[in-house]
Design a protein around this motif. Structure first.
Motif, PDB file in Angstrom:
ATOM      1  N   LEU A   1       7.601 -10.302 -12.714  1.00 15.23           N
ATOM      2  CA  LEU A   1       7.645 -11.518 -13.518  1.00 15.23           C
ATOM      3  C   LEU A   1       6.293 -12.210 -13.431  1.00 15.23           C
ATOM      4  CD1 LEU A   1       9.096 -13.646 -15.206  1.00 15.23           C
ATOM      5  CD2 LEU A   1      10.004 -14.616 -13.077  1.00 15.23           C
ATOM      6  N   ILE A   2       5.665 -12.394 -14.581  1.00 17.37           N
ATOM      7  CA  ILE A   2       4.287 -12.884 -14.614  1.00 17.37           C
ATOM      8  C   ILE A   2       4.205 -14.206 -15.375  1.00 17.37           C
ATOM      9  CG2 ILE A   2       1.910 -12.327 -15.207  1.00 17.37           C
ATOM     10  CD1 ILE A   2       3.152 -10.394 -13.190  1.00 17.37           C
ATOM     11  N   SER A   3       3.744 -15.251 -14.700  1.00 15.96           N
ATOM     12  CA  SER A   3       3.479 -16.544 -15.348  1.00 15.96           C
ATOM     13  C   SER A   3       2.374 -17.237 -14.566  1.00 15.96           C
ATOM     14  CB  SER A   3       4.739 -17.418 -15.383  1.00 15.96           C
ATOM     15  OG  SER A   3       4.987 -17.988 -14.114  1.00 15.96           O
ATOM     16  N   ASP A   4       1.919 -18.398 -15.067  1.00 15.07           N
ATOM     17  CA  ASP A   4       0.868 -19.102 -14.338  1.00 15.07           C
ATOM     18  C   ASP A   4       1.407 -19.864 -13.138  1.00 15.07           C
ATOM     19  OD1 ASP A   4       2.015 -21.454 -15.356  1.00 15.07           O
ATOM     20  OD2 ASP A   4       0.488 -21.716 -16.898  1.00 15.07           O
ATOM     21  N   GLY A   5       2.736 -19.907 -12.977  1.00 13.61           N
ATOM     22  CA  GLY A   5       3.336 -20.540 -11.810  1.00 13.61           C
ATOM     23  C   GLY A   5       3.463 -22.045 -11.908  1.00 13.61           C
ATOM     24  N   ASN A   6       3.120 -22.598 -13.064  1.00 16.07           N
ATOM     25  CA  ASN A   6       3.217 -24.047 -13.256  1.00 16.07           C
ATOM     26  C   ASN A   6       3.977 -24.347 -14.544  1.00 16.07           C
ATOM     27  OD1 ASN A   6       1.601 -25.649 -11.133  1.00 16.07           O
ATOM     28  ND2 ASN A   6       0.234 -23.943 -11.652  1.00 16.07           N
ATOM     29  N   PRO A   7       5.308 -24.299 -14.488  1.00 13.20           N
ATOM     30  CA  PRO A   7       6.085 -24.573 -15.698  1.00 13.20           C
ATOM     31  C   PRO A   7       5.835 -25.984 -16.205  1.00 13.20           C
ATOM     32  CG  PRO A   7       7.502 -24.561 -13.754  1.00 13.20           C
ATOM     33  CD  PRO A   7       6.170 -24.032 -13.324  1.00 13.20           C
ATOM     34  N   THR A   8       5.851 -26.130 -17.509  1.00  9.33           N
ATOM     35  CA  THR A   8       5.664 -27.433 -18.131  1.00  9.33           C
ATOM     36  C   THR A   8       6.863 -27.699 -19.036  1.00  9.33           C
ATOM     37  OG1 THR A   8       4.145 -28.772 -19.474  1.00  9.33           O
ATOM     38  CG2 THR A   8       4.257 -26.420 -19.980  1.00  9.33           C
ATOM     39  N   THR A   9       6.734 -28.624 -19.952  1.00  8.51           N
ATOM     40  CA  THR A   9       7.805 -28.939 -20.899  1.00  8.51           C
ATOM     41  C   THR A   9       7.240 -28.893 -22.313  1.00  8.51           C
ATOM     42  OG1 THR A   9       7.338 -31.317 -20.847  1.00  8.51           O
ATOM     43  CG2 THR A   9       8.909 -30.453 -19.206  1.00  8.51           C
ATOM     44  N   ARG A  10       8.110 -28.980 -23.301  1.00  9.44           N
ATOM     45  CA  ARG A  10       7.618 -29.020 -24.673  1.00  9.44           C
ATOM     46  C   ARG A  10       6.671 -30.210 -24.876  1.00  9.44           C
ATOM     47  NH1 ARG A  10      13.039 -27.268 -25.759  1.00  9.44           N
ATOM     48  NH2 ARG A  10      13.048 -25.194 -26.759  1.00  9.44           N
ATOM     49  N   GLU A  11       7.103 -31.354 -24.378  1.00  9.01           N
ATOM     50  CA  GLU A  11       6.251 -32.540 -24.503  1.00  9.01           C
ATOM     51  C   GLU A  11       4.963 -32.367 -23.708  1.00  9.01           C
ATOM     52  OE1 GLU A  11       6.883 -37.353 -24.464  1.00  9.01           O
ATOM     53  OE2 GLU A  11       7.889 -36.171 -22.903  1.00  9.01           O
ATOM     54  N   GLY A  12       5.072 -31.773 -22.523  1.00 11.84           N
ATOM     55  CA  GLY A  12       3.894 -31.533 -21.697  1.00 11.84           C
ATOM     56  C   GLY A  12       2.901 -30.608 -22.369  1.00 11.84           C
ATOM     57  N   ILE A  13       3.397 -29.607 -23.078  1.00 10.48           N
ATOM     58  CA  ILE A  13       2.521 -28.681 -23.800  1.00 10.48           C
ATOM     59  C   ILE A  13       1.686 -29.442 -24.829  1.00 10.48           C
ATOM     60  CG2 ILE A  13       2.539 -26.847 -25.543  1.00 10.48           C
ATOM     61  CD1 ILE A  13       4.858 -25.581 -23.993  1.00 10.48           C
TER      62      ILE A  13
END
Length: 352
Positions: free
Chosen positions: A285-297
């Motif tokens: 599983l590959i991601s940047d490790g810092n989930p955000t939100t739609r608003e945060g994006i």
């Protein structure tokens, strides 16, 4: 349920087909094989025009944004090649010659010294027809082609595995899948072992689940990628430029990953195998490790020069829908010894 004797096929009412860039599409007329010679840049001390005699030991099927980034990093990262991979040649595969010149230009680094270029693996870009007609197999194969326009995504992947991958050469078949296969949608934290959706109840994502199962059954390696983006590609671009209300709640979790970091994770899997890590038959599983939100994006994108300075404003959002999920790829990061260049979407946007 798959027939390995079938050649790779694409969704089309005709028998002929091709894919351009990162998406597949059909054409009314079948382009003759070898209608133009493959474009090539030479490195590693090989002579130009000697492609047929060179050791082509890695092929990237689906040379769109992700595949091209992967080829570029494979060719230009000399230290990685010499230490772990020792790749002599990289082949990027498309369906037509339409984008070959732009792919070649992107992969080739004209800023490097001649001595650095001489150490690089050679690179050429070919059509799928050309590669298949050569009846050769490769030690390492990366399948980056998306499921759109395939009659049967799992079958297409299996055919590539059967036709192009030499499973006895000690290399890797890597499939770039999607984290969208996870069942979670209520804010859960998911990892490599979290349940996936029922492919019968969700046919759209089910295509990817079936392809994953095929890959794992044949000892391939699955890389589930978070939502991919560049500066001008991704959900942020559509949300800010379309003028439409964003579907889904603004606080829903979204996991992201730059295209270049996704490509580097593919290389990390190849390198891990070279170090002796048993990556075959595994899912990462590959991601940047810092989930955000739609608003945060949207907030992060508005910090960039391209979207900020009053060019665009925060869109409106719906106030219902799933809460999303949080990716935990810590196991994958540790086993592959991989970290993203861009630790978050916000860091990427503030640097652009």
């Amino acid at each position: 349920f798959l027939n390995p004797s079938l050649s790779i096929r694409f969704a089309s009412p005709t028998k002929s087909s091709n894919f351009e860039g990162h998406c597949f599409k059909s054409s009314p007329k079948h382009r003759p094989l070898f209608s133009s010679p493959p474009l090539e840049i030479s490195g590693g001390g090989q002579d130009e025009g000697n492609d047929e005699e060179s050791e082509c030991d890695l092929v990237v099927v689906g040379c769109g944004v992700l595949g091209t980034s992967l080829c570029r990093q494979l060719v230009q990262n000399i230290q990685t090649q010499q230490q772990f991979l020792n790749i002599q040649s990289v082949v990027g595969v498309t369906g037509t010659t339409n984008n070959h010149a732009s792919i070649l230009e992107s992969v080739q680094n004209t800023d490097q010294s001649s001595s650095s270029v001489a150490q690089q693996p050679s690179f050429c870009v070919k059509t799928y027809d050309e590669v298949i007609s050569e009846k050769r197999t490769y030690k390492n194969v990366v399948f980056c082609a998306p499921p759109s326009k395939f009659d049967n995504y799992a079958e297409a992947l299996e055919n590539v595995m059967d036709d192009l991958w030499d499973q006895n050469a000690g290399g890797v078949f890597a499939f770039t899948s999607s984290g969208g296969v996870y069942e979670g949608k209520d804010g859960e934290t998911v990892n490599e072992n979290f349940p996936t959706i029922d492919p019968e109840k969700n046919p759209r994502q089910g295509r990817i689940v079936y392809a994953e199962r095929t890959c794992i059954a044949k000892k391939g390696t699955v890389l589930r990628l978070a939502g991919l983006y560049t500066l001008d590609r991704g959900a942020h671009n559509y949300w800010l430029t379309s003028g439409k209300t964003v579907q889904g709640r603004p606080s829903a979790f979204v996991n992201l990953l730059s295209y270049d970091d996704a490509a580097s994770a593919c290389i990390a899997a190849l390198v891990a195998a070279g170090r002796g890590v048993a990556v075959r038959g595994k899912t990462y599983l590959i991601s940047d490790g810092n989930p955000t939100t739609r608003e945060g994006i949207c907030q992060s994108a508005l910090k960039s020069k391209q979207y900020g300075d009053g060019k665009y404003t925060m869109p409106s959002f719906e106030n219902d829908g799933p809460l999303g999920k949080i990716y935990d790829g810590s196991f994958s990061n540790t086993e592959l010894k991989w970290t993203p260049t861009y630790e978050s979407f916000d860091k990427f946007m503030t640097s652009h």
